[in-house]
Scaffold this motif. Structure first.
Motif, mmCIF file in Angstrom:
data_model
loop_
_atom_site.group_PDB
_atom_site.id
_atom_site.type_symbol
_atom_site.label_atom_id
_atom_site.label_comp_id
_atom_site.label_asym_id
_atom_site.label_seq_id
_atom_site.Cartn_x
_atom_site.Cartn_y
_atom_site.Cartn_z
ATOM 1 N N VAL A 69 1.004 -1.082 0.024
ATOM 2 C CA VAL A 69 -0.057 0.040 0.098
ATOM 3 C C VAL A 69 0.766 1.240 0.084
ATOM 4 C CG1 VAL A 69 -1.773 1.276 1.279
ATOM 5 C CG2 VAL A 69 -1.777 -1.160 1.366
ATOM 6 N N ARG A 70 0.649 2.082 -1.023
ATOM 7 C CA ARG A 70 1.358 3.480 -1.044
ATOM 8 C C ARG A 70 0.721 4.580 -0.728
ATOM 9 N NH1 ARG A 70 2.630 -0.049 -5.342
ATOM 10 N NH2 ARG A 70 4.626 -0.394 -5.505
ATOM 11 N N LEU A 71 1.291 5.175 0.543
ATOM 12 C CA LEU A 71 0.513 6.083 1.263
ATOM 13 C C LEU A 71 1.001 7.346 1.437
ATOM 14 C CD1 LEU A 71 -2.176 6.648 3.139
ATOM 15 C CD2 LEU A 71 -1.043 6.045 4.865
ATOM 16 N N GLY A 72 0.525 8.420 1.117
ATOM 17 C CA GLY A 72 1.228 9.631 1.217
ATOM 18 C C GLY A 72 0.634 10.396 2.824
ATOM 19 N N ALA A 73 1.348 11.446 3.287
ATOM 20 C CA ALA A 73 0.744 12.147 4.528
ATOM 21 C C ALA A 73 1.996 13.192 4.826
ATOM 22 C CB ALA A 73 0.821 11.043 5.653
ATOM 23 N N PRO A 74 1.098 14.497 5.372
ATOM 24 C CA PRO A 74 1.888 15.466 5.807
ATOM 25 C C PRO A 74 3.070 14.894 6.718
ATOM 26 C CG PRO A 74 -0.520 16.215 5.862
ATOM 27 C CD PRO A 74 -0.376 14.557 5.641
ATOM 28 N N MET A 75 4.413 15.779 6.797
ATOM 29 C CA MET A 75 5.374 15.341 7.468
ATOM 30 C C MET A 75 5.145 15.167 9.196
ATOM 31 S SD MET A 75 8.681 14.562 7.611
ATOM 32 C CE MET A 75 9.168 14.926 6.000
ATOM 33 N N SER A 76 4.858 16.338 9.652
ATOM 34 C CA SER A 76 4.517 15.995 11.153
ATOM 35 C C SER A 76 3.195 15.330 11.546
ATOM 36 C CB SER A 76 4.376 17.564 11.632
ATOM 37 O OG SER A 76 5.221 18.430 11.268
ATOM 38 N N PHE A 77 2.373 15.572 10.967
ATOM 39 C CA PHE A 77 1.085 14.450 11.349
ATOM 40 C C PHE A 77 1.487 13.017 10.763
ATOM 41 C CE2 PHE A 77 -2.824 12.576 10.636
ATOM 42 C CZ PHE A 77 -3.664 13.030 11.604
ATOM 43 N N GLY A 78 2.125 12.780 10.027
ATOM 44 C CA GLY A 78 2.568 11.508 9.538
ATOM 45 C C GLY A 78 3.577 10.843 10.507
ATOM 46 N N LEU A 79 4.442 11.524 11.196
ATOM 47 C CA LEU A 79 5.398 11.166 12.050
ATOM 48 C C LEU A 79 4.599 10.940 13.505
ATOM 49 C CD1 LEU A 79 8.452 13.399 11.230
ATOM 50 C CD2 LEU A 79 8.405 11.000 11.034
ATOM 51 N N GLN A 80 3.867 11.774 13.681
ATOM 52 C CA GLN A 80 3.309 11.749 15.004
ATOM 53 C C GLN A 80 1.868 10.779 14.944
ATOM 54 O OE1 GLN A 80 2.289 15.659 16.935
ATOM 55 N NE2 GLN A 80 4.041 16.455 16.193
ATOM 56 N N ARG A 81 0.991 10.742 14.153
ATOM 57 C CA ARG A 81 -0.153 9.992 14.062
ATOM 58 C C ARG A 81 -0.138 8.715 13.140
ATOM 59 N NH1 ARG A 81 -4.050 13.617 16.428
ATOM 60 N NH2 ARG A 81 -3.162 14.791 17.890
ATOM 61 N N ILE A 82 0.502 8.911 12.139
ATOM 62 C CA ILE A 82 0.220 7.883 11.005
ATOM 63 C C ILE A 82 1.339 6.776 11.186
ATOM 64 C CG2 ILE A 82 0.149 7.328 8.690
ATOM 65 C CD1 ILE A 82 -1.942 9.013 9.552
ATOM 66 N N ALA A 83 2.555 7.247 11.431
ATOM 67 C CA ALA A 83 3.538 6.273 11.595
ATOM 68 C C ALA A 83 3.157 5.105 12.758
ATOM 69 C CB ALA A 83 4.815 7.065 11.852
ATOM 70 N N PRO A 84 2.855 5.740 13.934
ATOM 71 C CA PRO A 84 2.226 4.623 14.949
ATOM 72 C C PRO A 84 1.207 3.625 14.649
ATOM 73 C CG PRO A 84 2.580 6.898 15.909
ATOM 74 C CD PRO A 84 2.734 7.042 14.514
ATOM 75 N N LEU A 85 0.365 4.166 13.660
ATOM 76 C CA LEU A 85 -0.905 3.602 13.174
ATOM 77 C C LEU A 85 -0.567 2.466 12.317
ATOM 78 C CD1 LEU A 85 -3.768 5.876 12.763
ATOM 79 C CD2 LEU A 85 -3.375 4.749 14.570
ATOM 80 N N ILE A 86 0.705 2.862 11.529
ATOM 81 C CA ILE A 86 1.208 2.016 10.474
ATOM 82 C C ILE A 86 2.004 0.606 11.274
ATOM 83 C CG2 ILE A 86 3.046 1.567 8.782
ATOM 84 C CD1 ILE A 86 1.936 4.263 7.578
ATOM 85 N N ALA A 87 2.576 0.882 12.344
ATOM 86 C CA ALA A 87 3.108 0.032 13.131
ATOM 87 C C ALA A 87 2.045 -1.120 13.517
ATOM 88 C CB ALA A 87 3.770 0.422 14.424
ATOM 89 N N ARG A 88 1.158 -0.454 13.969
ATOM 90 C CA ARG A 88 -0.058 -1.379 14.743
ATOM 91 C C ARG A 88 -0.852 -2.284 13.460
ATOM 92 N NH1 ARG A 88 -3.664 2.705 17.480
ATOM 93 N NH2 ARG A 88 -5.135 0.949 17.551
ATOM 94 N N PHE A 89 -0.817 -1.642 12.485
ATOM 95 C CA PHE A 89 -1.618 -2.055 11.243
ATOM 96 C C PHE A 89 -0.473 -3.203 10.652
ATOM 97 C CE2 PHE A 89 -2.604 -2.561 6.753
ATOM 98 C CZ PHE A 89 -3.754 -2.782 6.851
ATOM 99 N N THR A 90 0.703 -3.211 10.324
ATOM 100 C CA THR A 90 1.546 -4.234 9.982
ATOM 101 C C THR A 90 1.782 -5.364 10.851
ATOM 102 O OG1 THR A 90 3.336 -2.634 10.659
ATOM 103 C CG2 THR A 90 2.628 -2.559 8.275
ATOM 104 N N GLN A 91 1.464 -5.113 12.334
ATOM 105 C CA GLN A 91 1.434 -5.898 13.129
ATOM 106 C C GLN A 91 0.316 -6.948 13.055
ATOM 107 O OE1 GLN A 91 1.800 -4.038 16.890
ATOM 108 N NE2 GLN A 91 4.018 -4.929 17.199
ATOM 109 N N GLU A 92 -0.721 -6.383 12.747
ATOM 110 C CA GLU A 92 -2.119 -7.351 12.526
ATOM 111 C C GLU A 92 -2.102 -7.853 10.918
ATOM 112 O OE1 GLU A 92 -5.713 -4.734 13.117
ATOM 113 O OE2 GLU A 92 -4.824 -4.035 15.171
ATOM 114 N N HIS A 93 -1.517 -7.242 10.036
ATOM 115 C CA HIS A 93 -1.530 -7.832 8.881
ATOM 116 C C HIS A 93 0.115 -7.965 8.314
ATOM 117 C CE1 HIS A 93 -5.805 -6.792 8.399
ATOM 118 N NE2 HIS A 93 -5.453 -5.861 9.153
ATOM 119 N N PRO A 94 0.733 -9.074 8.538
ATOM 120 C CA PRO A 94 2.028 -9.048 8.457
ATOM 121 C C PRO A 94 2.057 -9.543 7.066
ATOM 122 C CG PRO A 94 1.170 -11.104 9.384
ATOM 123 C CD PRO A 94 -0.069 -10.241 9.376
#
Length: 297
Positions: A96-121
């Protein structure tokens, strides 16, 4: 009725994406001659040239530029249909190729991606962080997150939440320069401006009785990242307008103070933006639904 030459359209899209007949052929696992013949066949059917070719350079013609988006959509929808059929009976997998703003991506999206990839290896994420406006179709993104007022376009945008904006300064700055009590007072202060908007030094507010005030501020610091303002804010250099996901912690700790609490800057919308097609691989929908449920705004 003659059916469209879907193979030729798909190969044209691949050449546009890879900017090379040779690289497109490698990506499609076919010969360069196969790609060249397909594009030539499409040009003959359309009675127009799609590329200007020289020995060193490949460039789209005006017709090619107009038709490239159509070709990308044809290829993307075909791929999505095949992937959706496979994913009905299999675990989610692929990129999945996803774009996001820098600050919001680091603070809010990166942690979500860590959780999502754990659930969908079996799902891989290609995350592109940038505060600049990007063309998600040109970059080959499945979706992007935007914090903005969305203009009318062919893209599909899902508004997830409002992002509130705060006017802030440090106690040291306020002790030295005084506290503005009305938006018009800002014209006499040093301010920090965010350059990725149309008019960085024009600040708009709505206040008591639905009054609207527009102020042109003096920009002491202009940057293209809200996080880059924080050191100067803490040092007492000026006043900034920033979203709560950047200044929330500093406000809670007392490092920064909110100003003009009776006056509000118009909130921005947090949007999930996708290409025009409703047809997407299941892994993309799964990630977008996960972000929708957990973005924290």
């Amino acid at each position: 009725m003659r059916l469209p030459d879907f193979e030729a359209w798909a190969m044209f899209a691949a050449v546009v994406e890879h900017r090379s007949f040779t690289d497109a052929a490698k990506a499609l696992s076919v010969s360069k001659a196969t790609v060249s013949k397909a594009v030539t066949r499409l040009e003959e059917h359309l009675d127009t040239s799609l590329f200007n070719r020289t020995s060193r350079r490949l460039a789209l013609t005006e017709s090619g530029k107009r038709l490239a988006d159509h070709a990308h959509r044809i290829l993307a929808e075909g791929q999505a249909a095949e992937e959706a059929a496979r994913e009905e009976t299999a675990d989610l997998s692929g990129v999945v190729r996803l774009g996001a703003p820098m600050s919001f991506g680091l603070q809010r999206i990166a942690p979500l991606i860590a959780r999502f990839t754990q659930e969908h290896p079996l799902v891989d994420i290609d995350l592109h962080l940038s505060d600049a406006h990007i063309d998600l179709i040109e970059m080959g993104l499945d979706a992007t997150i935007r914090i903005a007022d969305m203009p009318d376009s062919s893209l599909r945008a899902r508004r997830l939440a409002d992002v509130n904006i705060h006017v802030v300064a440090s106690p040291a700055y306020l002790a030295a320069r005084g506290r503005p009590v009305h938006p018009s007072d800002l014209s006499g202060h040093d301010c920090f401006c965010y350059s990725n908007v149309t008019t960085p030094d024009v600040w708009r507010f709505t206040g008591p009785g639905q009054q609207n005030v527009v102020v042109q501020v003096r920009s002491r610091l202009t940057v293209n990242s809200g996080d880059a303002m924080l050191p100067a804010l803490r040092a007492g250099v000026g006043i900034a307008r920033l979203p709560d996901f950047i200044v929330g912690d500093a406000l809670a700790s007392g490092e920064l103070e909110e100003l003009l609490i009776d006056w509000r800057a118009p909130p921005f919308g947090l949007h999930l933006v996708t290409p025009p097609s409703r047809l997407r691989p299941a892994r993309v929908d799964a990630l977008l639904d996960f972000i929708t449920r957990n973005h924290g705004c």
